[in-house]
Design an enzyme around this catalytic site. Structure first.
Site, short mmCIF file in Angstrom:
data_model
loop_
_atom_site.label_atom_id
_atom_site.label_comp_id
_atom_site.label_asym_id
_atom_site.label_seq_id
_atom_site.Cartn_x
_atom_site.Cartn_y
_atom_site.Cartn_z
N HIS A 6 48.93 28.23 59.83
CA HIS A 6 48.14 27.67 60.93
C HIS A 6 46.72 28.18 60.92
CE1 HIS A 6 50.22 24.92 63.40
NE2 HIS A 6 51.29 25.66 63.51
N ARG A 35 49.94 7.67 42.00
CA ARG A 35 49.68 7.84 43.42
C ARG A 35 48.96 9.16 43.71
NH1 ARG A 35 55.85 6.39 45.17
NH2 ARG A 35 55.53 4.20 45.63
N ASP A 93 52.47 34.05 55.52
CA ASP A 93 51.06 33.67 55.67
C ASP A 93 50.10 34.65 54.99
OD1 ASP A 93 51.93 31.56 57.19
OD2 ASP A 93 51.59 32.55 59.12
O1 F6P Z 1 54.20 32.87 60.74
C1 F6P Z 1 54.96 32.28 59.75
C2 F6P Z 1 55.06 30.79 59.95
O2 F6P Z 1 55.97 30.30 59.00
C3 F6P Z 1 53.75 30.03 59.89
O3 F6P Z 1 53.28 29.76 58.60
C4 F6P Z 1 54.12 28.77 60.64
O4 F6P Z 1 52.97 28.16 61.16
C5 F6P Z 1 55.03 29.29 61.71
O5 F6P Z 1 55.58 30.48 61.23
C6 F6P Z 1 56.15 28.36 62.10
O6 F6P Z 1 56.86 28.96 63.15
P1 F6P Z 1 58.30 28.53 63.70
O7 F6P Z 1 59.31 28.90 62.66
O8 F6P Z 1 58.45 29.32 64.94
O9 F6P Z 1 58.25 27.05 63.90
#
Ligand code: F6P
Length: 358
Positions: free
Chosen positions: A181, A172, A137
């Site tokens: 997130h 498309r 992220d």
């Molecule tokens: O924090 C890294 C991340 O890949 C985010 O981008 C994502 O929202 C989240 O982890 C997904 O988490 P998990 O693997 O626990 O579903």
């Protein structure tokens, strides 16, 4: 010079990413060369609380530079709120005492924002720690970049490239959902690198009418395909609060599906969607990430030798250095308004979901 650190424990916590093994290798090799004993802790903070530790030798960290994931295992568990035997308990004291029982002078934690906070808590409870910023992220404060980001951006960019050829053949629009997130760095970076026509990130609430207008204008100019890169945490102007709350719940329509449906309802455009999901966290790290992990890992080794603890290894420009953990823990590095990447996107006529003032 004799190292001031006799023994370290290394753990990887939170979501995995490419580059974790490369970073473990960098830390361990640098530490071992200085005569420091290295202990691997399994499955993040859970392994620390459950005392699951394995002494590492040089051969254990050889040949792992290119391997994805983390050979130590990871978890999202936190010592102060750990599920154990059907209950959630504060096991901070157990974590600290296990580290001390194993003669660990400094606990090295590789992780994202949650990990920085958890490491800070352990420090406050009396344990010396040192952290490295890991996450696809790229949202950890105190560093220009986190490791794992470049590899995921390469994967997401390649996916957008592939979506381009099929979108253009079928005339498309394709919505591509990218992880993130709270922060939109990954969608923004991959969106620009992949030439997405629309990029939607959590930091800029989008206006669907504005997006549809952009897509129709493209069609008007005989551009018969469009790619919409959307971060999983993107929110619309209308439903910002509602969507953010809904995201806390378990079942909901994925954002890419919702946007695809809304565009198709609002305009006569055929739309498909794809969610990249955990593909973005898999596989081998890029050369840039391998270099970054090795630089950060060996920098950690240097700090440990000097007995510098309770810091995170961050990067500013081309310099890798120690940042006080207190300046990092509890903060999230979002895409700021007017950031140069947003200006870049605007200059190639990418729609960011709303008007932008620079
Ligand atoms: O924090 C890294 C991340 O890949 C985010 O981008 C994502 O929202 C989240 O982890 C997904 O988490 P998990 O693997 O626990 O579903």
């Amino acid at each position: 010079m004799e190292s001031k650190t006799k023994c370290i424990g290394i753990l990887t916590s939170g979501g995995d990413c490419p580059g974790l093994n490369a970073a473990i290798r960098g830390i361990a090799k640098a530490a071992m060369q200085q005569g420091t004993k290295v202990i691997g802790i399994q499955d993040g903070f859970r392994g620390l609380v459950e005392n699951r530790m394995v002494p590492l030798e040089d051969k254990d960290v050889s040949g792992i530079l290119t391997h994805g994931g983390t050979f130590l295992g990871s978890s999202r568990d936190k010592p102060h709120k750990m599920a154990m035997g059907g209950k959630v308990m504060d096991l901070t004291d157990v974590a600290v005492s296990n580290a001390k029982k194993n003669h660990i002078d400094c606990l090295v934690c590789l992780g994202g924002n949650g990990t920085q906070k958890n490491a800070m808590r352990l420090h406050e409870a009396g344990l010396d720690v040192l952290t490295l910023p890991k996450t696809i992220d790229n949202d950890v404060a105190g560093t220009d970049i986190t490791f794992g980001f470049d590899s995921s951006m390469a994967i997401a960019t390649e996916a957008i490239d592939r979506l381009h050829t099929t979108a253009s053949s079928h005339h498309r629009a394709i919505v591509c959902e990218i992880m993130g997130h709270k922060a939109g760095w990954l969608a923004l970076g991959a969106g620009i690198a992949g030439g997405a026509d629309v990029i939607l990130i959590p930091e800029i609430a989008y206006d669907l009418d504005f997006v549809v207008e952009h897509l129709l204008a493209r069609r008007h100019h005989n551009k018969r395909f469009s790619i919409i890169a959307v971060a999983e945490g993107a929110v619309s102007k209308n439903g910002k609060q509602k969507e953010a709350e809904a995201r806390e719940g378990l079942i909901q329509e994925p954002i890419a599906s919702r946007i695809a449906r809304e565009i198709q309802q609002a305009a006569d455009i055929e739309v498909r969607y794809t969610s990249l999901g955990h593909v973005q966290r898999g596989g081998t790290p890029t050369a840039t990430d391998r270099l970054l992990c090795t630089r950060m890992g060996t920098k950690a080794g240097e700090l440990l030798a000097k007995g510098i603890y309770n810091v995170m290894v961050g990067v500013k420009g081309d310099v890798c250095d120690a940042v006080p953990l207190s300046e990092v823990a509890g903060k999230t590095k979002l895409v700021p308004p007017g950031h140069r990447w947003l200006q870049t996107a605007a200059l190639v006529d990418t729609c960011m979901g709303d008007t932008m003032d620079f």
